[in-house]
Structure formats: C-alpha cells, structure tokens
Design a protein around this motif. Structure first.
Motif, PDB file in Angstrom:
ATOM      1  N   PRO A 295     -19.205  69.070  51.761  1.00 57.14           N
ATOM      2  CA  PRO A 295     -19.518  68.135  52.849  1.00 57.14           C
ATOM      3  C   PRO A 295     -20.940  68.350  53.364  1.00 57.14           C
ATOM      4  O   PRO A 295     -21.456  69.472  53.370  1.00 57.14           O
ATOM      5  CB  PRO A 295     -18.489  68.498  53.929  1.00 57.14           C
ATOM      6  N   ASN A 296     -21.555  67.264  53.828  1.00 61.52           N
ATOM      7  CA  ASN A 296     -22.906  67.366  54.378  1.00 61.52           C
ATOM      8  C   ASN A 296     -22.869  67.467  55.898  1.00 61.52           C
ATOM      9  O   ASN A 296     -21.808  67.382  56.528  1.00 61.52           O
ATOM     10  CB  ASN A 296     -23.770  66.187  53.903  1.00 61.52           C
ATOM     11  N   TYR A 297     -24.058  67.603  56.494  1.00 61.27           N
ATOM     12  CA  TYR A 297     -24.138  67.783  57.946  1.00 61.27           C
ATOM     13  C   TYR A 297     -23.585  66.584  58.704  1.00 61.27           C
ATOM     14  O   TYR A 297     -22.921  66.721  59.736  1.00 61.27           O
ATOM     15  CB  TYR A 297     -25.591  68.022  58.356  1.00 61.27           C
ATOM     16  N   GLU A 298     -23.884  65.377  58.213  1.00 61.20           N
ATOM     17  CA  GLU A 298     -23.408  64.177  58.905  1.00 61.20           C
ATOM     18  C   GLU A 298     -21.885  64.157  58.957  1.00 61.20           C
ATOM     19  O   GLU A 298     -21.286  63.833  59.991  1.00 61.20           O
ATOM     20  CB  GLU A 298     -23.919  62.926  58.189  1.00 61.20           C
ATOM     21  N   GLU A 299     -21.245  64.514  57.850  1.00 60.37           N
ATOM     22  CA  GLU A 299     -19.785  64.483  57.788  1.00 60.37           C
ATOM     23  C   GLU A 299     -19.157  65.575  58.647  1.00 60.37           C
ATOM     24  O   GLU A 299     -18.060  65.393  59.190  1.00 60.37           O
ATOM     25  CB  GLU A 299     -19.327  64.625  56.341  1.00 60.37           C
TER      26      GLU A 299
ATOM     27  N   PRO B  82     -15.815  69.695  61.153  1.00 61.28           N
ATOM     28  CA  PRO B  82     -16.249  70.950  60.506  1.00 61.28           C
ATOM     29  C   PRO B  82     -15.173  71.593  59.643  1.00 61.28           C
ATOM     30  O   PRO B  82     -15.461  72.534  58.897  1.00 61.28           O
ATOM     31  CB  PRO B  82     -16.607  71.851  61.696  1.00 61.28           C
ATOM     32  N   ASP B  83     -13.939  71.081  59.701  1.00 59.98           N
ATOM     33  CA  ASP B  83     -12.850  71.640  58.898  1.00 59.98           C
ATOM     34  C   ASP B  83     -12.628  70.872  57.598  1.00 59.98           C
ATOM     35  O   ASP B  83     -11.590  71.050  56.931  1.00 59.98           O
ATOM     36  CB  ASP B  83     -11.556  71.632  59.717  1.00 59.98           C
TER      37      ASP B  83
ATOM     38  N   ILE C 275     -14.487  62.013  51.130  1.00 60.02           N
ATOM     39  CA  ILE C 275     -14.656  62.032  52.580  1.00 60.02           C
ATOM     40  C   ILE C 275     -15.091  60.657  53.079  1.00 60.02           C
ATOM     41  O   ILE C 275     -16.065  60.092  52.574  1.00 60.02           O
ATOM     42  CB  ILE C 275     -15.680  63.108  52.983  1.00 60.02           C
ATOM     43  N   GLU C 276     -14.372  60.130  54.058  1.00 60.76           N
ATOM     44  CA  GLU C 276     -14.702  58.844  54.660  1.00 60.76           C
ATOM     45  C   GLU C 276     -14.475  58.907  56.159  1.00 60.76           C
ATOM     46  O   GLU C 276     -13.698  59.735  56.662  1.00 60.76           O
ATOM     47  CB  GLU C 276     -13.840  57.720  54.057  1.00 60.76           C
TER      48      GLU C 276
ATOM     49  N   LEU D   8     -10.206  53.818  70.920  1.00 59.48           N
ATOM     50  CA  LEU D   8     -10.599  53.807  69.524  1.00 59.48           C
ATOM     51  C   LEU D   8     -11.438  55.046  69.202  1.00 59.48           C
ATOM     52  O   LEU D   8     -12.476  55.284  69.823  1.00 59.48           O
ATOM     53  CB  LEU D   8     -11.393  52.536  69.215  1.00 59.48           C
ATOM     54  N   GLN D   9     -10.985  55.829  68.209  1.00 64.94           N
ATOM     55  CA  GLN D   9     -11.672  57.051  67.828  1.00 64.94           C
ATOM     56  C   GLN D   9     -11.808  57.115  66.305  1.00 64.94           C
ATOM     57  O   GLN D   9     -10.873  56.758  65.581  1.00 64.94           O
ATOM     58  CB  GLN D   9     -10.911  58.291  68.313  1.00 64.94           C
ATOM     59  N   TYR D  10     -12.975  57.589  65.842  1.00 66.25           N
ATOM     60  CA  TYR D  10     -13.252  57.741  64.417  1.00 66.25           C
ATOM     61  C   TYR D  10     -13.515  59.213  64.116  1.00 66.25           C
ATOM     62  O   TYR D  10     -14.056  59.963  64.938  1.00 66.25           O
ATOM     63  CB  TYR D  10     -14.489  56.941  64.002  1.00 66.25           C
ATOM     64  N   GLN D  11     -13.170  59.609  62.900  1.00 65.38           N
ATOM     65  CA  GLN D  11     -13.486  60.962  62.447  1.00 65.38           C
ATOM     66  C   GLN D  11     -13.557  60.981  60.923  1.00 65.38           C
ATOM     67  O   GLN D  11     -12.874  60.202  60.245  1.00 65.38           O
ATOM     68  CB  GLN D  11     -12.436  61.971  62.925  1.00 65.38           C
ATOM     69  N   TYR D  12     -14.381  61.872  60.381  1.00 66.63           N
ATOM     70  CA  TYR D  12     -14.460  62.051  58.927  1.00 66.63           C
ATOM     71  C   TYR D  12     -13.263  62.870  58.452  1.00 66.63           C
ATOM     72  O   TYR D  12     -12.921  63.906  59.033  1.00 66.63           O
ATOM     73  CB  TYR D  12     -15.756  62.759  58.543  1.00 66.63           C
ATOM     74  N   ARG D  13     -12.598  62.371  57.396  1.00 64.27           N
ATOM     75  CA  ARG D  13     -11.444  63.054  56.831  1.00 64.27           C
ATOM     76  C   ARG D  13     -11.491  62.994  55.300  1.00 64.27           C
ATOM     77  O   ARG D  13     -12.098  62.094  54.721  1.00 64.27           O
ATOM     78  CB  ARG D  13     -10.144  62.385  57.304  1.00 64.27           C
ATOM     79  N   ASN D  14     -10.808  63.974  54.656  1.00 64.74           N
ATOM     80  CA  ASN D  14     -10.613  63.930  53.200  1.00 64.74           C
ATOM     81  C   ASN D  14      -9.447  62.993  52.908  1.00 64.74           C
ATOM     82  O   ASN D  14      -8.285  63.352  53.131  1.00 64.74           O
ATOM     83  CB  ASN D  14     -10.275  65.320  52.657  1.00 64.74           C
ATOM     84  N   ILE D  15      -9.741  61.780  52.408  1.00 64.49           N
ATOM     85  CA  ILE D  15      -8.655  60.819  52.289  1.00 64.49           C
ATOM     86  C   ILE D  15      -8.755  59.915  51.070  1.00 64.49           C
ATOM     87  O   ILE D  15      -7.750  59.529  50.496  1.00 64.49           O
ATOM     88  CB  ILE D  15      -8.551  59.968  53.584  1.00 64.49           C
TER      89      ILE D  15
END
Length: 703
Positions: free
Chosen positions: A461-465, A481-482, A522-523, A532-539
C-alpha cells in the motif's frame, strides 16, 4: 550552463578527425544478445529461462530518445501516461499503473519522490550512458521483490570502452508542437560524455546533460498574461533538468567492482490560471498578481557493485544509498513588474535510504544443476507534506524490508530447463509475505523455443491509501494503516521461432499468451451510509488475459519489426454497488522499419503504434437520478515518429533529424472516467503536445 555546453560541444566538432578510429554502427539485431536481468550469470537471450525483450543502444539512437518516456512510447503492451499539470510521465503495463511496475538501473531500484523502483517519473531517467534496456513482463517477485507485479525494466549502463579516450558531446533542439525559438520556446538539450581507460584494469567516465523543456502554451498565454480569463500559464509545464553522472570500474581476472554516482536536479514552474487584478478604487488602477509555485527535485544516487567468482561460488553484491527530495517555493507574483513577494519555501515530499542486494551461485560446478541464494535489504525513510495530499498531518514514516530468496536451475537434458524459486519478504510495516515462481524453457523440434513462466509478487500500500485524512462537515475520507499488501500472480507462455534462409533473410517470430490476477486490490469504499464515510479497504480483484504476436525480419540493409496485442481486462469491483466482472477487450499494433543507404551512410527509420480504444465500466446517473452501470470508452489513437540519421567523417559526426507525433495528437475523447465528489467526469485526456521536429548533432572523439 546550457550556453557553455553549447560552445563546448561545437569546440569538439572542430577537432581534427584524423585522430579518429572508424566505428561501425550496425543495424542488424544481434540474436545472441547478452542479458543480465533475472540471470545467475550474464548469458544469451536464447539460454535465458525468462523471456527478455532487449532495447539496444542502436534502437535508442534511431529514436533519438533522451529519456525513458521518449523511448517506451512505441513499445507494445506499454502505455505512457503523461501528466501535464505535474510534468511527470508514468508507465502502464497490462492496464496496471506504475505502482505495479518496477524500474531498475543495473539491478538496483531507483528511489523517487513516491517510492523505490515503482511510481517512477520516466522523464527523469536519462539515457545518455545506457548500453541496453531489458524488459521482463509478468510477476518477478522472487527475483525483485514487492511491487514487481506486472513486470520490470532493467536499465544496463555502459561500464567499459574499447578506446583509451571516448569523448562525445551532442546538442539536440526540438520544437514543442509549433512552438520554438532559442530563448523561451521548445526543448533544448546539451550533453558531454567523457570516458577513459587508464590501463587494462581501470576505467572511468563522466557525463553531464541539461534538458530544458520550455513548456507548451497551446491556447494558454504564459506567465505574463494579466487577464483573469483562465488563459494564464501553460498547458504543459516548463521544466529544466540537470543530470551529472560518473563511474569508475576496476577489473581483475575473476573479480570486478564499479562505483556509480548520479546527481539529478529538476525545476518545474507552475503558474496559476487565476489572476487577481488588484483593482485600486481610489486611483482606478490595477496591479494584477497571481499565486505561483516552483517545484525543485534533487536526487543523489550511489551504487557500489562487487562481482566475481571464487573456486567455490560466484557472487554479485550491490550496496546503494539514495535520496530524492522535492521542495516547493510558493509566492505571489506581480505580473507587470515580474516581482515576487510572500515567498515561502518548504519540503514537499522525499525519500532516502540504504539498499543492498546480493546473490551467490555456482556452488556445484555442474553444467546441469545450479542454485542461487540471495538477500535484499532496504531501509527507506519517507516524508510527505500535509499539503501534498489529503493528509491531516505531515507523514514521516520508515519502512524496512528484509528479504531472502533462493532458486534452483535444473537442466534436465539438452532440451529442457526448469527454475523454481521462493522469496520470503519480511517488513517493519506489514506481515510476512511470500513470492513464488516456476520458469521453464523447452527447445522443440525445428528450432522452436517454448518458455512457461508463473510467478507471484505482492504490491505494498502507498501513503495515500494508508494515511489519507479528509474529515469535515461535508467529507469523511480516511486511509487505512492496517491494509494488507495486494497479491499479484501471473502466468506467461512464449513460443519463439528463429529462421535463417539462404537468401540472407533472418526471421524471428514470437507468440505470447498471459494471465494476470491481482487479489485484495485496494479501493476507496463506503463504510457507512449515514453519515457518509469512505475508507480504503482490500476488496477488489483485477484480472487480465491476452495474447500477442511479434515478428522481426532482417535482410541486408533492412530491419522490419511488427507486433499485435489483443487483451481483456476484468475488474471485480466489490467496492461499488453496481459493477460487472465481464472482460473488456482492446488491442494494440506497432511496427517499425529501418533502412540503411550504404552509399550515403544514412539510416531512415519510422515507428508507428496504434493504441486501440479502451473500455471501462463506470457509474452514471439516469434521467430518474438512479445510478446505472454503463460501458465507457477511451478513443484509440496512433503515434507516428520518423527519423533520418546520417554519419560523416568515418562515422565520427552524426546528424539525426526527425519528427515525433506526426499525426498531431493532443487530446483524446473519453467517457471511461467517473466524476469526482463535486465535479463531472472529464470528456478528454491530454496525451501529447502535437507534432514536433528535432535535430541532434553528435560528435565522437575516440582514440
């Protein structure tokens, strides 16, 4: 600096040509080219268990390529993605962006603003000291670790010379579209390279190159435009680059070492399109101003390599310290007077760290069985300013990677060789990862060669994710970060046939088929509807399948190469409510030809590549305001270049003239991109700055 190099270059052109030795420039591709990438020892392409594509020095010179973006634009399965707003160009291979692709110099990944080996800006890779470029497609996690999911590019630099002295100055002038003059338009390149053999053991060289890209205005009006009509600035940003390189090598009978140093500096100017007219009500006068930025990148590269053999093993060890820092100067600008005020300087983003890689082989002294053991260590410190992205605070993190790997190459008989391999990837940030590979080569009847390669590689994963943080009354977008590394696996099959005819024709054909699968992709997804909440996940999952056929014909003074690719991409977007996992197909065609006219010592070359339409499923609103899934399309386009290279004075003075982007491509239409949170989707993508012409004058003082 540029004017001094210009005068210095032409002072060498006036030097007596009687001290020269004739140096032939052969157009014929050497079918037994020696390759390094992924090998236990340097060996011919034919003996390699990997399918390695070689771009030779002659290929680079025919295109008059100065950086990697110039060169790879014509390569099959590779797309160059320019970014006019940042001045950077990245690479896309099999539809996967630069995060999944690794660029190395002499087997060492290059540090950059955003990563180590990946996310490299191709315009920052100078080609003036390059011997050849080797490309391997497919996951190379065992040999090159994380982020080598779709493939690697290994740039091999020149480390010796057959001459006692080798002095090569050149200048290159280019138009940027229709824009050119000697002061503030066009592209101006100057270079001077000096190599010296002190004796049979010691060799050294040094290189300095400046590349001054004055930007592309198109319909813009430049930095001194005073009207607030959105036309101030440039469509492609101006930037100036300086490359300084040096190398020293020492050779014994069984051992060799070299030390390389590189200093790179790039300055990019960014001009705001908004103009504040500074209206003064009492005097009824204006004093227009704007807020501008100057980005300055610096890279230091040190590389010590030790290679050789003892009675009980061969060894190849590298140690590297690298640093790249990008600083920004923000200021307000009085446009009429050209004065700066409210000047502020700060660090924007940076990477620095230590890297070491070594492998050991040939323990058994057997022609049929060999194995290799190795390690790879990196300690990278990364910094990202809070204004460089959607970050709550400055990001300052260390990533340590400690890998061990091994493989065995077994020659079962004269026709079959296999190489299984495994790597364990230990990290200070992520859980332990593994990479596996199995490569095989079969010599079949009638001079057919079959290679089958299966490999895996994680993508970190990169910093943005991991660290994005945008939370206010209207937004809640957060990194994670996880996150776990993505998992990439690929399978490639290559069938080669080289034919030689009594007429002198040499014909080389290759058929390839592949499958690439990236799991745990990762998206950014919705994790809560209200609020409404967004987060990066492995999906998500990304898959691509494809085939390609390439052919190369050499006959007397002719070289003709052609290729076609047909590939499909499937994205399983579990991160979206509406998605389709259907494969969307596209194709590419490329061809190039060269012809040498011996009587006038001239080579004519042409390069063409057709990038077919690309498709992607996107969400759009229908008339009832409902989200529906539609197939978006990015139009196809053709990139055509041509060059003429003529040699004078026993091949010591070369003149190359040519045209890039002859079909005048600037933007292409698209409906394959979704809009942002507060904006509609773009309707076109900037791909080029129009038809450009260039002339390169190069002199070889070799004695």
């Amino acid at each position: 600096m540029r004017s001094k190099l210009f005068l210095l270059s032409f002072s060498f052109l006036s030097f007596s040509v009687f001290a020269q030795e004739k140096e032939q420039d052969s157009l014929i591709n050497n079918l037994s080219e020696v390759v390094i990438t992924g090998q236990y020892n340097a060996q011919s392409v034919k003996k390699s268990v990997f399918q390695v594509k070689v771009i030779s020095r002659e290929d680079i010179d025919r295109q008059a390529g100065n950086n990697l973006a110039d060169l790879l634009n014509q390569t099959l399965n590779i797309n160059i993605i320019p970014n006019a707003s940042s001045g950077k160009s990245s690479v896309q291979l099999f539809g996967l962006d630069a995060q999944y692709f690794k660029i190395l110099v002499d087997n060492i990944p290059i540090i950059n603003d955003e990563g180590l080996g990946n996310n490299t800006d191709l315009t920052q890779i100078n080609l003036d000291d390059i011997q050849q470029i080797e490309i391997v497609e497919g996951s190379m996690g065992v040999e090159y670790g994380a982020n080598a999911v779709s493939g690697i590019i290994n740039i091999i630099t020149k480390k010796n010379s057959k001459y006692k002295w080798e002095i090569t100055p050149y200048i290159q002038e280019e138009t940027i579209g229709k824009e050119y003059n000697l002061v503030d338009r066009g592209r101006h390149i100057q270079s001077l390279k000096v190599g010296h053999n002190f004796n049979e053991k010691w060799y050294a060289n040094a290189l300095i190159t400046t590349n001054d890209f004055k930007g592309f205005l198109n319909d813009k009006k430049g930095k001194n435009h005073i009207e607030n009509d959105g036309l101030r600035g440039y469509e492609w940003l101006p930037k100036e680059q300086l490359n300084v390189k040096s190398l020293i090598s020492y050779n014994l009978k069984d051992h060799r070492f070299f030390y390389k140093f590189e200093f790179f500096k790039e300055t990019t100017d960014r001009f705001d399109s908004f103009v504040d007219d500074g209206h003064h009500t009492q005097t009824q006068t204006t004093r227009p101003r704007s807020a501008d930025e100057i980005f300055e990148s610096e890279r230091f590269f040190h590389h010590l390599n030790l290679t050789g053999k003892f009675n009980f093993m061969n060894y190849d060890a590298s140690f590297s310290f690298q640093q790249q820092k990008r600083n920004v100067e923000t200021y307000n600008y009085w446009i009429r007077t050209g004065e700066k005020f409210d000047v502020k300087n700060f660090e924007y983003e940076s990477r620095d760290g230590f890297y070491s890689k070594a492998n050991f082989s040939n323990f058994l002294k057997s022609e049929n069985v060999d194995f290799q053991l190795g390690y790879e260590i990196s300690e990278i410190n990364g910094y990202l300013s809070s204004i460089a992205g959607l970050f709550q605070d400055n990001i300052d993190r260390r990533l340590g990677s400690y890998d061990v790997y091994g493989s065995t190459e077994v020659k079962i008989n004269d026709k079959i060789s296999i190489r299984p391999g495994v790597r364990a990837l230990f990290s200070s940030q992520f859980s332990t990862q593994t990479a596996l590979s199995l490569s095989s080569r079969f010599f079949l009847k009638n001079d057919y060669e079959l290679r089958a390669i299966v490999g895996t590689s994680p993508r970190l994963p990169n910093y943005e994710e991991m660290y994005t943080y945008l939370v206010d009354v209207n937004h809640n977008v957060q990194g994670n970060p996880d996150l776990n590394p993505e998992q990439g696996v690929s399978a490639f099959l290559h069938l080669n046939k080289i034919s030689k005819f009594k007429s002198g024709i040499q014909l080389s054909n290759k058929f390839s088929a592949w499958y690439i699968d990236v799991k745990d992709r990762i998206e950014l997804i919705i994790v809560n509807q209200t609020p409404l909440q967004y987060q990066y996940r492995n999906i998500d999952v990304y898959k691509t399948i494809g085939t390609s056929f390439t052919s190369s014909l050499n006959y007397k003074n002719w070289i003709v190469n052609a290729g076609v690719t047909f590939a499909g991409v499937s994205k399983v977007l579990d991160s979206q409510e509406n998605h389709s996992d259907d494969f969307l197909y596209g194709f590419q065609l490329n061809a190039n030809l060269s012809y040498r006219v011996e009587k006038i010592n001239t080579v004519f070359s042409a390069f063409v590549k057709y990038n077919g339409p690309q498709y992607q499923f996107v969400n759009q609103e229908n008339e009832n305001g409902e989200s529906i899934l539609v197939r978006g399309k990015q139009d196809g386009f053709t990139w055509l270049d041509a060059t003429v290279k003529k040699s004078f004075f026993k091949n010591n003075f070369e003149v190359t003239v040519g045209a890039r982007n002859i079909l005048d491509i600037t933007t292409i239409n698209t409906t394959s991109v979704e809009g942002g949170a507060h904006s509609g989707p773009p309707t076109n993508i900037l791909m080029g700055y129009g038809r450009s012409y260039f002339m390169k004058l190069l002199y070889k003082l070799n004695f």
